[in-house]
Motif scaffolding. Structure first.
Motif, PDB file in Angstrom:
ATOM      1  N   PRO A 131      22.205   7.088  48.821  1.00  0.00           N
ATOM      2  CA  PRO A 131      23.206   6.359  49.611  1.00  0.00           C
ATOM      3  C   PRO A 131      23.187   6.724  51.076  1.00  0.00           C
ATOM      4  O   PRO A 131      23.411   5.866  51.927  1.00  0.00           O
ATOM      5  CB  PRO A 131      24.540   6.743  48.964  1.00  0.00           C
ATOM      6  CG  PRO A 131      24.256   7.716  47.910  1.00  0.00           C
ATOM      7  CD  PRO A 131      22.795   7.866  47.727  1.00  0.00           C
ATOM      8  N   PHE A 132      22.848   7.957  51.366  1.00  0.00           N
ATOM      9  CA  PHE A 132      22.845   8.338  52.772  1.00  0.00           C
ATOM     10  C   PHE A 132      21.719   7.635  53.519  1.00  0.00           C
ATOM     11  O   PHE A 132      21.935   7.027  54.558  1.00  0.00           O
ATOM     12  CB  PHE A 132      22.700   9.851  52.898  1.00  0.00           C
ATOM     13  CG  PHE A 132      22.772  10.303  54.313  1.00  0.00           C
ATOM     14  CD1 PHE A 132      21.634  10.675  55.006  1.00  0.00           C
ATOM     15  CD2 PHE A 132      23.978  10.317  54.979  1.00  0.00           C
ATOM     16  CE1 PHE A 132      21.708  11.082  56.328  1.00  0.00           C
ATOM     17  CE2 PHE A 132      24.061  10.717  56.298  1.00  0.00           C
ATOM     18  CZ  PHE A 132      22.919  11.100  56.973  1.00  0.00           C
ATOM     19  N   ALA A 176      22.535   4.038  53.898  1.00  0.00           N
ATOM     20  CA  ALA A 176      23.504   3.752  54.951  1.00  0.00           C
ATOM     21  C   ALA A 176      22.853   3.823  56.319  1.00  0.00           C
ATOM     22  O   ALA A 176      23.156   3.023  57.205  1.00  0.00           O
ATOM     23  CB  ALA A 176      24.676   4.737  54.859  1.00  0.00           C
ATOM     24  N   VAL A 177      21.942   4.764  56.473  1.00  0.00           N
ATOM     25  CA  VAL A 177      21.287   4.900  57.770  1.00  0.00           C
ATOM     26  C   VAL A 177      20.405   3.695  58.061  1.00  0.00           C
ATOM     27  O   VAL A 177      20.385   3.179  59.170  1.00  0.00           O
ATOM     28  CB  VAL A 177      20.452   6.198  57.805  1.00  0.00           C
ATOM     29  CG1 VAL A 177      19.479   6.194  58.957  1.00  0.00           C
ATOM     30  CG2 VAL A 177      21.363   7.406  57.884  1.00  0.00           C
ATOM     31  N   PHE A 178      19.655   3.233  57.055  1.00  0.00           N
ATOM     32  CA  PHE A 178      18.704   2.153  57.298  1.00  0.00           C
ATOM     33  C   PHE A 178      19.289   0.759  57.159  1.00  0.00           C
ATOM     34  O   PHE A 178      18.631  -0.213  57.478  1.00  0.00           O
ATOM     35  CB  PHE A 178      17.508   2.295  56.343  1.00  0.00           C
ATOM     36  CG  PHE A 178      16.521   3.315  56.810  1.00  0.00           C
ATOM     37  CD1 PHE A 178      16.537   4.607  56.296  1.00  0.00           C
ATOM     38  CD2 PHE A 178      15.594   2.990  57.777  1.00  0.00           C
ATOM     39  CE1 PHE A 178      15.637   5.549  56.727  1.00  0.00           C
ATOM     40  CE2 PHE A 178      14.699   3.937  58.221  1.00  0.00           C
ATOM     41  CZ  PHE A 178      14.712   5.216  57.703  1.00  0.00           C
ATOM     42  N   GLN A 179      20.509   0.680  56.662  1.00  0.00           N
ATOM     43  CA  GLN A 179      21.058  -0.638  56.377  1.00  0.00           C
ATOM     44  C   GLN A 179      21.036  -1.587  57.567  1.00  0.00           C
ATOM     45  O   GLN A 179      20.634  -2.741  57.429  1.00  0.00           O
ATOM     46  CB  GLN A 179      22.469  -0.516  55.829  1.00  0.00           C
ATOM     47  CG  GLN A 179      22.882  -1.778  55.128  1.00  0.00           C
ATOM     48  CD  GLN A 179      24.377  -1.840  54.961  1.00  0.00           C
ATOM     49  OE1 GLN A 179      25.068  -2.354  55.833  1.00  0.00           O
ATOM     50  NE2 GLN A 179      24.871  -1.313  53.867  1.00  0.00           N
ATOM     51  N   PRO A 180      21.452  -1.163  58.753  1.00  0.00           N
ATOM     52  CA  PRO A 180      21.429  -2.120  59.863  1.00  0.00           C
ATOM     53  C   PRO A 180      20.025  -2.654  60.137  1.00  0.00           C
ATOM     54  O   PRO A 180      19.867  -3.820  60.481  1.00  0.00           O
ATOM     55  CB  PRO A 180      21.938  -1.302  61.054  1.00  0.00           C
ATOM     56  CG  PRO A 180      22.607  -0.123  60.482  1.00  0.00           C
ATOM     57  CD  PRO A 180      21.986   0.133  59.168  1.00  0.00           C
ATOM     58  N   TYR A 181      19.012  -1.811  59.938  1.00  0.00           N
ATOM     59  CA  TYR A 181      17.658  -2.276  60.224  1.00  0.00           C
ATOM     60  C   TYR A 181      17.188  -3.262  59.173  1.00  0.00           C
ATOM     61  O   TYR A 181      16.516  -4.245  59.481  1.00  0.00           O
ATOM     62  CB  TYR A 181      16.697  -1.090  60.309  1.00  0.00           C
ATOM     63  CG  TYR A 181      17.061  -0.142  61.420  1.00  0.00           C
ATOM     64  CD1 TYR A 181      17.487   1.153  61.155  1.00  0.00           C
ATOM     65  CD2 TYR A 181      17.003  -0.552  62.745  1.00  0.00           C
ATOM     66  CE1 TYR A 181      17.835   2.005  62.181  1.00  0.00           C
ATOM     67  CE2 TYR A 181      17.356   0.292  63.771  1.00  0.00           C
ATOM     68  CZ  TYR A 181      17.770   1.577  63.485  1.00  0.00           C
ATOM     69  OH  TYR A 181      18.121   2.419  64.488  1.00  0.00           O
TER      70      TYR A 181
END
Lengths: 292, 276
Positions: free
Chosen positions: B112-113, B116-121
């Motif tokens: 999940p971490f 969450a970090v890559f989600q916008p990309y």
């Protein structure tokens, strides 16, 4: 200090974990750009093919100031593409809603057309694009036709789905209470199918842009799509990336305009927070779960 | 769920009618529509309403299709060569794109971490009109089948990774926790709990990837290729040959239909427990 372990009432507090995530996201982005820039300068990747972030930013800036690239300013190119998108979108969407309504309410027509609709859904509609070029020639008309075809199909599918989901009981109750066919149409059918239609309107925007871009790929010498292609074949990677960035911005802008208009026109409708922008509606497809 | 199943409040034939009756009842409306449309087309060209030079006629298209079946060349290549090129690019590209998409989507979904970090990309990548990336890949890979396959891989990857990611991330934590409480190893949790729970979303992504695979292949052939069905259509357009264009289109439709059937068969097999 706005970072805190637990939010407390009254002030804007962001949980610490979220800040760490944002920092990492930002960090990843910066790292990527950094690596790209370094690799390009050092020659690890050929900057002719991959360009570098600084070059792209500089070119974007020049474009915005009105520099002419391949004989036209970026604003002219944007307008050429947007023109085709707007006209085709409106025409195609209107047609799609009308025909979708007619087919959705007629059982016989639905049965008769179903295999064709399903086939048409599966084939890449862009393969029909050369046909439009052949018939309408090189010029704005063929692009408008391609955009209209894309928008028509999406709105058609959305409207049919919306019409099919209308609760027949509502219609029957209205008829029992003596409503004329026009009243049923205007007061029951139209409002009930609005959510699906609006959803289709929003979904169709990126596809409309894709249609215009594709039309420009195969038969044009102007427009954003042409710019992408021509930059590529001229080995102008910077121009290529710049054009892609502008295309993405344009798609985003148009999508925002449409979704805000939709919300303004019908504020009572539930807003879709998460929507897959990439796939066309399929009857029975409920879409992905909300991404956490 | 078919359109007709939703639209038809009652069956066209009573449910206890003999099976061939039901089949005929379902088949004749689409058949009628098809025949009528073809008839209108043929007559329009015969009577001059539509110019045969621009629109061709069903009879001519039929002749060309039949000829090509037997191996008659269109623009110095037999149709089968072109079909093979496109089919190969699509199959190979789809396979690699799907595998990469599922693997990366799974990894992202389970962490999940990282997710969450890559989600916008990922969201940004999904927002790019994928067609705009085709010339980029052509620039990188050059003209030909490599660029085409790369395009298919990219298109399919984007579709599949997004769906897989949603599916895997959306698996209820209760299921996973329960399994772990009962002593399951990580591998067991992954294969027995997470993947089956995410399968509908994964299959939905795989299904959505099919049209995009063909979009990538055909677009790539339009702009930078010397063989394949897309190239053939582009050539026919340039030579003002609507007959050839329609013929190639028919072959393309059949190819797409075959591919879709294969994916559907896989889906039915994999999602057997789901009531459709």
């Amino acid at each position: 200090m706005i970072v805190s372990r637990t939010p407390s009432r009254g002030r804007l507090l962001i949980p610490r974990r979220q800040v760490i995530v944002w920092a990492c996201t930002f960090g990843v982005g910066v790292l990527f750009l950094f690596a790209w820039e370094l690799a390009s300068r050092a020659g690890t990747i050929d900057s002719v093919f991959y360009s570098k972030p600084t070059d792209i930013v500089v070119r974007l800036w020049q474009d915005m100031l009105g520099a002419e690239v391949y004989g036209r300013t970026i604003y002219e190119q944007i307008w050429i593409t947007t023109d085709a998108v707007l006209i085709g979108y409106v025409a195609g969407a209107a047609g799609g809603v009308l025909v979708g309504f007619a087919v959705g309410r007629s059982k016989w027509l639905s049965r008769a057309l179903e295999p064709y609709i399903l086939t048409f859904y599966a084939i890449p509609k862009i393969s029909i694009a050369p046909l439009f070029i052949l018939i309408l020639g090189i010029g704005l008309e063929s692009k408008i036709a391609i955009v209209a075809m894309e928008s028509f199909f999406i709105l058609f599918m959305s409207t049919i789905r919306g019409v099919l989901e209308i609760d027949e009981q509502l219609v029957q109750i209205a008829r029992i209470m003596g409503a004329s066919r026009r009243t049923v149409l205007g007061r029951i059918l139209l409002p009930a199918s609005l959510p699906a239609i609006f959803s289709g309107l929003q979904l169709a925007v990126p596809f409309a842009v894709i249609g215009a871009v594709l039309g420009e790929y195969i038969a044009s010498n102007r427009g954003l799509g042409w710019l992408v292609l021509y930059s590529g074949s001229s080995l102008d990677a910077t121009g290529l990336f710049t054009a892609i960035v502008i295309l993405v911005a344009l798609t985003w802008l148009l999508a925002q305009i449409v979704s805000r208009s939709v919300v303004a026109m019908a504020p009572w409708l539930p807003r879709n927070q998460e929507r897959r922008n990439d796939s066309e509606p399929q009857v029975g497809d409920r879409g992905p779960e909300v991404v956490r | 769920m078919t359109l007709t199943a939703r639209a038809a409040v009652g069956q066209a034939a009573p449910r206890n009618a003999p099976r061939h009756r039901i089949l005929i009842a379902r088949v004749w409306p689409p058949l009628l529509v098809g025949v009528v449309l073809l008839g209108i087309w043929q007559l329009s060209t015969a009577f001059g309403l539509l110019s045969p030079a621009t629109f061709s006629a069903p009879s001519q298209v039929g002749v060309r299709i039949w000829g090509a079946l037997g191996g008659a060349p269109m623009y110095d290549k037999s149709i089968w060569e072109n079909v093979a090129v496109t089919a190969q690019a699509v199959c190979v590209g789809y396979f690699f794109g799907a595998v990469a998409g599922v693997v990366i989507g799974y990894v992202l979904g389970r962490a999940p971490f990282v997710a969450a970090v890559f989600q916008p990309y990922i969201r940004a990548l999904a927002a790019v009109p994928k067609i705009a990336l085709v010339p980029l890949l052509v620039l990188v890979f050059g003209i030909g089948v490599q660029a085409e396959t790369a395009n298919v891989v990219l298109m399919v990857f984007i579709m599949v990774v997004f769906s897989t990611f949603s599916g895997v991330a959306g698996v209820r934590a209760d299921f996973v926790n329960l399994a772990r409480i009962m002593g399951a190893r990580k591998v067991t949790v992954a294969t027995r709990i997470v993947i089956p729970a995410a399968l509908p979303a994964i299959m939905s992504g795989l299904r959505a990837g099919v049209p995009f695979a063909f979009i990538g292949a055909i677009t790539s052939e339009f702009i930078a290729s010397s063989s394949g069905l897309g190239w053939l259509m582009q050539r026919a357009t340039a030579q003002y040959d609507p007959t050839g264009l329609f013929a190639a289109l028919v072959y393309l439709v059949v190819l797409v239909w075959l591919f879709v059937q294969v994916i559907h068969a896989i889906e039915r097999r994999v999602l057997r427990w789901q009531r459709r």
